[in-house]
Design a protein around this motif. Structure first.
Motif, short mmCIF file in Angstrom:
data_model
loop_
_atom_site.label_atom_id
_atom_site.label_comp_id
_atom_site.label_asym_id
_atom_site.label_seq_id
_atom_site.Cartn_x
_atom_site.Cartn_y
_atom_site.Cartn_z
N LYS A 1 38.57 -15.49 39.06
CA LYS A 1 38.55 -16.81 39.37
C LYS A 1 37.15 -17.32 38.66
O LYS A 1 36.77 -18.69 38.07
CB LYS A 1 38.45 -17.77 41.01
N GLU B 1 34.97 -21.04 38.77
CA GLU B 1 35.76 -21.78 39.57
C GLU B 1 36.54 -21.38 40.80
O GLU B 1 37.18 -21.96 41.41
CB GLU B 1 37.08 -22.24 38.55
N CYS C 1 31.48 -20.56 52.87
CA CYS C 1 32.16 -21.28 53.82
C CYS C 1 32.32 -20.71 55.20
O CYS C 1 32.65 -21.33 56.32
CB CYS C 1 33.43 -21.98 53.53
N CYS D 1 39.91 -22.45 52.58
CA CYS D 1 39.68 -23.93 52.87
C CYS D 1 39.57 -24.73 51.36
O CYS D 1 39.20 -25.73 51.50
CB CYS D 1 38.47 -24.00 53.52
N ARG D 2 39.65 -23.77 50.23
CA ARG D 2 39.53 -24.25 48.91
C ARG D 2 38.10 -24.79 48.60
O ARG D 2 38.07 -25.68 47.55
CB ARG D 2 40.50 -25.31 48.44
N VAL D 3 37.07 -24.80 49.16
CA VAL D 3 35.75 -25.06 48.99
C VAL D 3 35.15 -24.40 47.82
O VAL D 3 35.42 -23.17 47.79
CB VAL D 3 34.84 -25.06 50.08
N ASN D 4 34.79 -24.86 46.71
CA ASN D 4 34.11 -24.35 45.88
C ASN D 4 32.94 -23.31 45.88
O ASN D 4 31.97 -23.81 46.76
CB ASN D 4 33.57 -25.32 44.70
N LEU D 5 33.01 -22.12 45.48
CA LEU D 5 32.19 -21.23 46.03
C LEU D 5 30.66 -21.23 45.44
O LEU D 5 29.62 -20.86 45.97
CB LEU D 5 32.42 -19.72 45.75
N CYS E 1 37.03 -20.38 44.54
CA CYS E 1 37.22 -21.37 45.57
C CYS E 1 37.53 -20.51 46.90
O CYS E 1 38.51 -19.40 46.59
CB CYS E 1 38.14 -22.59 45.44
N CYS E 2 37.42 -20.81 47.95
CA CYS E 2 37.78 -19.98 49.33
C CYS E 2 39.42 -20.20 49.26
O CYS E 2 39.83 -21.18 49.29
CB CYS E 2 37.33 -20.58 50.48
N SER F 1 29.16 -24.37 44.40
CA SER F 1 28.59 -25.85 44.16
C SER F 1 27.78 -26.07 45.51
O SER F 1 27.99 -25.47 46.51
CB SER F 1 29.82 -26.82 43.95
#
Length: 105
Positions: free
Chosen positions: A90, A93, A74, A99-103, A95-96, A105
């Motif tokens: 994690k 699953e 991201c 920003c919580r974007v899946n790393l 994520c950042c 996907s």
């Protein structure tokens, strides 16, 4: 009788030490496998299209030096070790933290 009891204590200690050594070696093998898995996950992360400048690591909150930031897909930057530990914790699953974007996907 005294030397026999010392011999038993020594033997018991030797067996216990061997068991601990075996456990330590098994733990080291597991840690090595875990490291390889995490290394593969980190290596599979996409290269960010742009990097978001940061002064501090959002995971440990310590200042980022110019040579140590690691950018997630991201674009958010963290210390290399912090980002790696985050991915290790994690796994797929992950994520950042910003920003919580899946790393993956």
């Amino acid at each position: 009788a005294y030397s026999i009891s010392l011999g038993l204590v020594g033997s018991e200690m030797c067996i216990r030490d061997r068991s601990e050594l075996s456990d330590m070696r098994a733990g080291r093998a597991k840690a090595t496998a875990e490291t390889a898995t995490v290394d593969a996950l980190v290596a599979s992360l996409a290269t960010p299209a742009r990097v978001v400048p940061a002064k501090d690591c959002g995971i440990c909150l310590a200042p980022l030096n110019a040579t140590e930031p690691f950018a997630l897909p991201c674009g958010h930057q963290f210390h290399n070790d912090c980002a790696r530990d985050w991915v290790a914790l994690k796994r797929e699953e992950a994520c950042c933290p910003y920003c919580r974007v899946n790393l993956f996907s």
